[in-house]
Design a protein around this motif. Sequence first.
Motif, PDB file in Angstrom:
ATOM      1  N   GLY A 217      -6.725   4.385   0.697  1.00  0.00           N
ATOM      2  CA  GLY A 217      -7.054   3.685   1.925  1.00  0.00           C
ATOM      3  C   GLY A 217      -5.843   3.264   2.728  1.00  0.00           C
ATOM      4  N   ARG A 218      -4.711   3.938   2.491  1.00  0.00           N
ATOM      5  CA  ARG A 218      -3.483   3.544   3.194  1.00  0.00           C
ATOM      6  C   ARG A 218      -3.606   3.731   4.701  1.00  0.00           C
ATOM      7  N   LEU A 219      -4.209   4.837   5.121  1.00  0.00           N
ATOM      8  CA  LEU A 219      -4.314   5.098   6.555  1.00  0.00           C
ATOM      9  C   LEU A 219      -5.136   4.021   7.247  1.00  0.00           C
ATOM     10  N   LEU A 220      -6.225   3.595   6.611  1.00  0.00           N
ATOM     11  CA  LEU A 220      -7.053   2.542   7.190  1.00  0.00           C
ATOM     12  C   LEU A 220      -6.265   1.233   7.307  1.00  0.00           C
ATOM     13  N   VAL A 221      -5.444   0.937   6.300  1.00  0.00           N
ATOM     14  CA  VAL A 221      -4.653  -0.291   6.326  1.00  0.00           C
ATOM     15  C   VAL A 221      -3.562  -0.199   7.382  1.00  0.00           C
ATOM     16  N   TYR A 222      -2.904   0.967   7.476  1.00  0.00           N
ATOM     17  CA  TYR A 222      -1.834   1.127   8.454  1.00  0.00           C
ATOM     18  C   TYR A 222      -2.332   0.931   9.885  1.00  0.00           C
TER      19      TYR A 222
ATOM     20  N   PRO B  51      -2.534  -3.943  11.515  1.00  0.00           N
ATOM     21  CA  PRO B  51      -1.817  -4.345  12.736  1.00  0.00           C
ATOM     22  C   PRO B  51      -2.734  -4.665  13.906  1.00  0.00           C
ATOM     23  N   ILE B  52      -3.824  -3.877  14.058  1.00  0.00           N
ATOM     24  CA  ILE B  52      -4.762  -4.172  15.142  1.00  0.00           C
ATOM     25  C   ILE B  52      -5.408  -5.535  14.930  1.00  0.00           C
ATOM     26  N   GLY B  53      -5.821  -5.813  13.696  1.00  0.00           N
ATOM     27  CA  GLY B  53      -6.426  -7.109  13.414  1.00  0.00           C
ATOM     28  C   GLY B  53      -5.458  -8.260  13.620  1.00  0.00           C
TER      29      GLY B  53
ATOM     30  N   PHE C 253       0.829  -1.206   0.000  1.00  0.00           N
ATOM     31  CA  PHE C 253       0.000   0.000   0.000  1.00  0.00           C
ATOM     32  C   PHE C 253       0.866   1.258   0.000  1.00  0.00           C
ATOM     33  N   TYR C 254       1.973   1.222   0.712  1.00  0.00           N
ATOM     34  CA  TYR C 254       2.856   2.392   0.746  1.00  0.00           C
ATOM     35  C   TYR C 254       3.612   2.554  -0.572  1.00  0.00           C
ATOM     36  N   ASP C 255       4.143   1.461  -1.108  1.00  0.00           N
ATOM     37  CA  ASP C 255       4.973   1.527  -2.299  1.00  0.00           C
ATOM     38  C   ASP C 255       4.159   1.868  -3.542  1.00  0.00           C
TER      39      ASP C 255
END
Length: 428
Positions: free
Chosen positions: A335-340, A344-346, A328-330
């Motif tokens: 939706g990068r913020l949602l993934v970041y 990790p929480i999931g 997502f970063y590269d």
Amino acid sequence: MRERSALLFPTGNAMECPVDYGCNVSAWRIGMWTLWGGLVLLLSIPVNVYVLSTSLPGDNTLGLSRTTLDLFMYGGGPMLYVITSLMIPPLARRTVRICTGGTCPATASQLMAFGRVFVTLLTPCCGIVLLSQDCFAGWLAFWEPCNQEASFNISFLAKIVIDSGFGQYVLFHNFELIQHSDVCSPRYDRTTSCSRAVIDTAGSLVLSKLWFSTLIGPLLTLITNTETFRTGWEWIVHTFLRQKRYKMSWDLDTEASGVVMALECILLFGFPFPAMVPLVCLNLALHAIAFQISLRHLSVLVLHESAPPIISLWISHWFGTALVLWSFYDCGWDGRLLVYIGVPIGMVAGGAIPLWNFQDQFEQLDNQNHDSGMAGLVVPLLDRDMGDSSEESPGAKPRSDNHGGVARWSEQIAVIPSDASLAQPATI
């Protein structure tokens, strides 16, 4: 905690592993892992050649022709299957026997899991990052034109005529369009997507290996477990290798590490390759069918039972999560913020909840044992040594009988109360 893990996953007869596993890191453990690390590096050389074949042209300094590179490129799946399924298991078991003096199925399973993860996942991913043109472009160091000075120096001599009131002036200037270092200096290119190169090359290799394992692996298992093949193979070993006590068997530590390897492929490449999930399910189902047929109808000798190396699943889970975040970063996807935040929480929640329930169940089991006055639990293990003098566990029944060897799997747990007169087998 060791007693709890032994309750769920029997780790084998203590007579098979004479080394004290309760001690800290010792010389034998360091020596064993050092020896195994060197063997794994040798086994990963063909995978490195596969990675090179995806970027390196035929005119290279390594002496690899285009035909050789194409052979490694299109034969990567079968090659990886041979290394991980036919070479790593016996080498791991031999390494353990040399370093410990016993079979040690739990340790052998750990070596197999490490070797398979290193060869199948870590080696291609690291090789692609270093060699791919979309990453650090390390393949340029092996390209013949880049090893010749000034191969890409392109310039031209320009004639410049200037008219002025004092006359006409003619100047000559050498303009450099491209320098050799512009083409042949490996560097990380941020304008391309390195994560996509990793997913494309390494994921395709793992996917082709899974296809080969799914279509050929179960059939090969059934063929090698037939009485005719076993008899012929044992004759070869007895005659040429002079191992008169050798008996061909089905090794459960190899099967356990194979199942873990299939799950690791999903954890690492399941997101970019959704088709890998049903393929792994089909792979496990066909291998389970082949296992049952071999066990019930071909009378195979089952040996070397061990606990699956769960820690490698956690490592693959972390690497798979890191690959998603990096992609997502590269690639700059929306939706990068949602993934970041969410991924990790999931990941933490998905690992903590089962462990929480696992701990509660064992606490309840401990409380029940304490209330009933039981001193502890003894887990009967698989009796693998043919004709050994170890005592049989209560309630055990024969699993298979082949060539005079009996492998027994206990379906009951012997409960030893504080009062020895009350000892009775309790069925789970």
